[in-house]
Design an enzyme around this catalytic site. Structure first.
Site, mmCIF file in Angstrom:
data_model
loop_
_atom_site.group_PDB
_atom_site.id
_atom_site.type_symbol
_atom_site.label_atom_id
_atom_site.label_comp_id
_atom_site.label_asym_id
_atom_site.label_seq_id
_atom_site.Cartn_x
_atom_site.Cartn_y
_atom_site.Cartn_z
ATOM 1 N N ARG A 32 13.607 -3.456 -7.962
ATOM 2 C CA ARG A 32 12.167 -3.235 -8.097
ATOM 3 C C ARG A 32 11.769 -3.308 -9.564
ATOM 4 O O ARG A 32 12.449 -2.758 -10.427
ATOM 5 C CB ARG A 32 11.787 -1.839 -7.561
ATOM 6 C CG ARG A 32 12.225 -1.546 -6.136
ATOM 7 C CD ARG A 32 11.603 -2.467 -5.124
ATOM 8 N NE ARG A 32 10.157 -2.371 -5.101
ATOM 9 C CZ ARG A 32 9.476 -1.496 -4.372
ATOM 10 N NH1 ARG A 32 10.104 -0.641 -3.594
ATOM 11 N NH2 ARG A 32 8.160 -1.490 -4.408
ATOM 12 N N PRO B 120 0.830 -1.213 0.000
ATOM 13 C CA PRO B 120 0.000 0.000 0.000
ATOM 14 C C PRO B 120 0.864 1.263 0.000
ATOM 15 O O PRO B 120 1.840 1.354 0.741
ATOM 16 C CB PRO B 120 -0.782 -0.111 1.305
ATOM 17 C CG PRO B 120 -0.743 -1.550 1.669
ATOM 18 C CD PRO B 120 0.550 -2.080 1.135
ATOM 19 N N GLU B 121 0.489 2.211 -0.856
ATOM 20 C CA GLU B 121 1.196 3.480 -0.928
ATOM 21 C C GLU B 121 0.284 4.579 -0.402
ATOM 22 O O GLU B 121 -0.775 4.286 0.153
ATOM 23 C CB GLU B 121 1.618 3.736 -2.384
ATOM 24 C CG GLU B 121 2.443 2.582 -2.945
ATOM 25 C CD GLU B 121 2.847 2.768 -4.404
ATOM 26 O OE1 GLU B 121 2.878 3.907 -4.896
ATOM 27 O OE2 GLU B 121 3.126 1.745 -5.056
ATOM 28 N N ARG C 235 1.808 -11.736 6.049
ATOM 29 C CA ARG C 235 3.268 -11.917 5.981
ATOM 30 C C ARG C 235 4.040 -11.338 7.159
ATOM 31 O O ARG C 235 5.263 -11.440 7.209
ATOM 32 C CB ARG C 235 3.788 -11.377 4.647
ATOM 33 C CG ARG C 235 3.208 -12.205 3.490
ATOM 34 C CD ARG C 235 3.854 -11.887 2.183
ATOM 35 N NE ARG C 235 5.276 -12.194 2.173
ATOM 36 C CZ ARG C 235 6.076 -11.896 1.162
ATOM 37 N NH1 ARG C 235 5.597 -11.284 0.115
ATOM 38 N NH2 ARG C 235 7.356 -12.203 1.202
ATOM 39 N N LYS D 179 3.398 6.607 4.487
ATOM 40 C CA LYS D 179 2.644 5.368 4.275
ATOM 41 C C LYS D 179 2.142 4.790 5.589
ATOM 42 O O LYS D 179 1.886 3.592 5.693
ATOM 43 C CB LYS D 179 3.528 4.337 3.564
ATOM 44 C CG LYS D 179 3.964 4.768 2.168
ATOM 45 C CD LYS D 179 4.824 3.695 1.523
ATOM 46 C CE LYS D 179 5.529 4.216 0.296
ATOM 47 N NZ LYS D 179 6.523 3.270 -0.227
#
Ligand SMILES: [Zn+2]
Length: 357
Positions: free
Chosen positions: A271, A2-3, A112, A59
């Site tokens: 990335r 999530p950003e 996770r 974030k």
């Protein structure tokens, strides 16, 4: 992960549900979810405090509590927040629970286990969150909020001109700008027609302006659409729809919406980066310097090794480009549907607890 738009959506959904509620206890089944204290000390420190505000910085979700305390929630890869009745079934992925006085619970579910929750004090003078009274601010190293009305093109230029290096890693650098991650960095660079490997010093003033405007408009649109529900992201009021509006992110091999040439993927700083190498050109100097990275670039059909591939991986070896592209698209659709089904299952209980009992 999530950003800014996803975290903002979770904060906005959470706000009407929990502001005014009093925390009466806390349970933690995974101690490493907590940044600062033992589960026992944490439960003791939050009990009896009222939720006064829910906001966001970079974030992280920031939950202000009475008595000058504040909780920070970093969702990281798979974190989700739900508000449910205390008797709702609890799955094994719930790592931390805040028990509310009205019979509901705030549950932090995190498959996770990378998510982090911190408990800090708000400095009465500076207003900053700190670990100890007068101590270092928690967000001291984080750059400005790109959507802050006070953040201007001039501020952006000043910060940009102090930096070196390439655009993609710079946009991901939270000390440069808060809240931008892999999805919206790729989308903003495509919108601004700037190559992710372009170096900052080659930017001209119009490039800087386009980048500033692209970052802000993409983030604002993503908030309006409640974020991109890819993988595990969902919010207390349900999924977002920005994933349907993404132009290049995870669209390797599909036609660029602007020029029709295949969207390419290259790995930059570990990335995945998605771009159109026609619309997003490099200067010859940057191209020469970036040649090693660009060698790994793929359009989702032919790998540098000569094998056909795609997001579906090994399964598509030996197929024609059209078949491989189709398989890639199918694999993505299936993955998205699977993730959505998992999210819906987790959110069902949360919806039931939407209104205080
Ligand atoms: Zn293009």
């Amino acid at each position: 992960m999530p950003e800014l738009p996803e975290v903002e959506t979770v904060a906005r959904d959470l706000r009407p549900r929990i502001v005014g509620a009093t925390i009466v206890g806390a349970r933690c089944s995974w101690a490493r979810t907590l940044r600062t204290r033992s589960p026992e000390a944490f439960a003791e420190a939050v009990a009896g405090r009222r939720v006064e505000a829910v906001g966001r910085r970079a974030k992280q979700i920031v939950i202000d509590l009475s008595g000058g305390a504040a909780l920070t929630v970093h969702l990281k890869m798979t974190g989700q927040l739900f508000v449910v009745p205390a008797d709702a079934p609890e799955d094994p992925y719930v790592r931390l629970v805040l028990e509310l006085g009205d019979g509901r619970e705030v549950r932090f579910r995190d498959i996770r286990k990378f998510g982090k929750i911190g408990l800090y004090g708000r400095d009465p003078v500076s207003g900053e969150l700190t670990v100890d009274v007068g101590g270092a601010a928690v967000f001291a190293a984080i750059g400005p909020e790109p959507l802050d009305p006070g953040f201007t093109l001039r501020d952006f230029r000043t910060r940009l001109r102090r930096r070196k290096g390439r655009l993609k890693p710079l946009l991901l650098d939270q000390s440069f700008l808060a809240g931008v991650g892999n999805i919206y960095a790729d989308e903003a660079l495509w919108t601004a027609r700037l190559h992710p490997l372009r170096t900052v010093r080659t930017l001209r003033p119009p490039d800087e302006r386009r980048l500033f405007e692209a970052v802000r408009s993409i983030l604002a649109e993503a908030i309006e659409r409640r974020g991109s529900s890819i993988d595990d992201y969902t919010a207390p009021d349900g999924d977002g729809s920005m994933q349907e509006r993404l132009q290049v992110y995870q669209r390797t091999g599909e036609p660029c919406p602007r020029c029709g040439r295949p969207v390419k993927r290259v790995v930059i700083g570990a990335r995945s980066t998605h771009l159109c190498s026609w619309c997003q050109r490099l200067t010859p100097a940057d191209r020469a310097a970036a040649s090693v990275i660009l060698r790994g670039m793929t359009d989702g059909r032919r790998r540098p090794g000569g094998r056909w591939t795609g997001l579906a991986g090994e399964g598509v070896v030996g197929r024609t480009p059209a078949e491989a592209e189709q398989a890639t698209r199918r694999a993505r659709t299936e993955r998205t549907q699977r993730a959505a089904a998992t999210r819906r299952a987790a959110a069902r209980a949360s919806m039931a607890g939407s209104t205080p009992s």
